[in-house]
Design an enzyme around this catalytic site. Structure first.
Site: not given
Ligand code: PGA
Length: 255
Positions: A14, A16, A101, A103, A171, A177, A215, A237
């Site tokens: 992803n 983003k 998601h 976000e 998640e 993140g 993460s 990330g």
């Molecule tokens: P992250 O994000 O690996 O940076 O923690 C995961 C996600 O939001 O899908």
């Protein structure tokens, strides 16, 4: 009869709101040349403007699949300035789309109504939703982790019932993140509950997967993917760092 959870592990990148034409081209070239990444269980969710670049690679028979990060809740094309329909995503070769998601839930106030419409739009165009659920740190601290996740699923269960294939990504919001990963025991416990719930609620569904996200990095992917209750990972990330992402793909191959 084999379990609906025996379909193999998925790895979804992803990106983003990151990337450029140069960066996407370079990444797709690396992914296509790497034997662990150039596989149909590897998906890459790029920002919308770059999906067409991925589609061009696909036409040269890239092995990985294309995903989108979002879709309009309006099912039909029309006068909806700025929106991208499920039909358009299918048209540029997307196979899957992230829905729910944290976000999107947090910054765009997406809840049951809009998420249900998005699931419906995706189903109409045979796109696979990757439905994301997860609790906040405060909810976990208050002992409400499962209750939160179960409610997020229940809100869309009637839509999931219509699908031949269901993918849920667990998640925990506090792990996204932040570099904080849920403990293997916590992942195991949540995934076991999620699998049980899906089996019970969707008895007719042929293929199900519960992915973990939050993460995931090169150095923890192997242990997470080794858990039998984890059917794949959603990587934010670390998917922008191709060296790390290749290692995550390699870890999924061993499973
Ligand atoms: P992250 O994000 O690996 O940076 O923690 C995961 C996600 O939001 O899908």
């Amino acid at each position: 009869m084999s379990s609906p959870f025996s379909a193999g592990k998925l790895v979804i990148a992803n990106w983003k709101m990151h990337g450029s034409v140069t960066q996407v081209r370079a990444a797709l070239s690396v992914l296509s040349q790497d034997s662990a990444c150039n596989q149909s269980h590897i998906m890459i969710a790029l920002p919308t403007p770059y999906l067409l670049l991925a589609n061009e690679w696909q036409q040269q028979q890239a092995g990985w699949q294309i995903a989108a990060q979002d879709v309009s809740s309006f099912a039909e094309d029309g006068a909806f300035t700025g929106e991208v329909s499920a039909r358009m995503l299918a048209d540029v070769g997307c196979r899957a789309v992230l829905v729910g998601h944290s976000e999107r839930r947090q910054y765009f106030a997406e809840g049951q109504q809009v998420l249900s419409k998005k699931l419906k739009a995706l189903a109409q165009h045979h796109l696979l939703p990757i439905f994301c659920v997860g609790e906040s740190f405060a909810q976990r601290e208050a002992g409400l982790a499962w209750q939160t996740v179960e409610q997020q699923l229940d809100e869309v269960m009637p839509l999931l019932k219509e699908l031949p294939q269901v993918v849920v990504a667990y998640e925990p919001v506090w792990a996204i993140g932040t570099g904080k990963v849920a403990s293997l025991a916590d992942v195991e416990e949540m995934h076991t509950q999620l699998q049980k719930k899906l089996l019970h609620s969707l008895p007719a569904c042929a293929t199900m997967r519960v992915l973990y996200g939050g993460s995931v990095k090169a150095d923890n992917a192997e242990a997470i993917l080794a858990l039998p209750q984890v059917d794949g990972v959603l990587v934010g990330g670390a998917s922008l760092d191709l060296g790390q992402f290749k290692k995550i793909c390699q870890a999924s191959e061993k499973r």
